[in-house]
Design a protein around this motif. Sequence first.
Motif, PDB file in Angstrom:
ATOM      1  N   SER A  34       0.823  -1.210   0.000  1.00 59.05           N
ATOM      2  CA  SER A  34       0.000   0.000   0.000  1.00 59.05           C
ATOM      3  C   SER A  34       0.856   1.257   0.000  1.00 59.05           C
ATOM      4  O   SER A  34       0.522   2.246  -0.653  1.00 59.05           O
ATOM      5  CB  SER A  34      -0.928   0.018   1.217  1.00 59.05           C
ATOM      6  OG  SER A  34      -1.853  -1.040   1.150  1.00 59.05           O
ATOM      7  N   VAL A  41      -6.735  -1.955  -4.491  1.00 58.59           N
ATOM      8  CA  VAL A  41      -6.839  -2.707  -3.234  1.00 58.59           C
ATOM      9  C   VAL A  41      -6.926  -4.210  -3.492  1.00 58.59           C
ATOM     10  O   VAL A  41      -6.317  -5.005  -2.781  1.00 58.59           O
ATOM     11  CB  VAL A  41      -8.057  -2.219  -2.407  1.00 58.59           C
ATOM     12  CG1 VAL A  41      -8.287  -3.092  -1.200  1.00 58.59           C
ATOM     13  CG2 VAL A  41      -7.851  -0.786  -1.975  1.00 58.59           C
ATOM     14  N   THR A  44      -3.453  -5.633  -4.134  1.00 63.40           N
ATOM     15  CA  THR A  44      -2.688  -5.648  -2.883  1.00 63.40           C
ATOM     16  C   THR A  44      -3.175  -6.769  -1.978  1.00 63.40           C
ATOM     17  O   THR A  44      -2.363  -7.499  -1.399  1.00 63.40           O
ATOM     18  CB  THR A  44      -2.813  -4.284  -2.170  1.00 63.40           C
ATOM     19  OG1 THR A  44      -2.352  -3.266  -3.061  1.00 63.40           O
ATOM     20  CG2 THR A  44      -2.006  -4.240  -0.894  1.00 63.40           C
TER      21      THR A  44
END
Length: 141
Positions: A34, A41, A44
């Motif tokens: 991040s 997102v 990740t």
Amino acid sequence: MATSRQRLSSRLLWFAVGAVLNYALIAWPFKWFSAHTHWPVWVTSACSVGLAAVFFLAWNLFVNFRTDGRLVAVLPRYLVAVIGMWLLSSAVLTTLKHIDIQLASNVGGVPLDFDVIGTQCFLAGLKFALYHKWVFPVSTA
């Protein structure tokens, strides 16, 4: 079917120890990705969960769910279970990160990410049952 090299209580104890390691192996890479990438997102989340899954192949084979079963017999079931759990974990973590209610805390100077903890708690029972009964079965003989 493989014969047991561990009792259920031992498997539960190592599963709990693994849960702490799993948290660290998901939360720390998530935080690093991040801070150092511009990934969405979901990427990740998937990468963080994937890194933990790679480590836990060895952990589950040699520490937690040891059986007398051969690697060739266990590996296909393990890969199916890991891919399924990876998809579920990534989806739940991504959802929690998108909701982003900022649930985090420091305990003894260690930062805790409750999105990761919530994801792992939500899926822990399913994961243990899947691994204990199907991936690394204990012989009934």
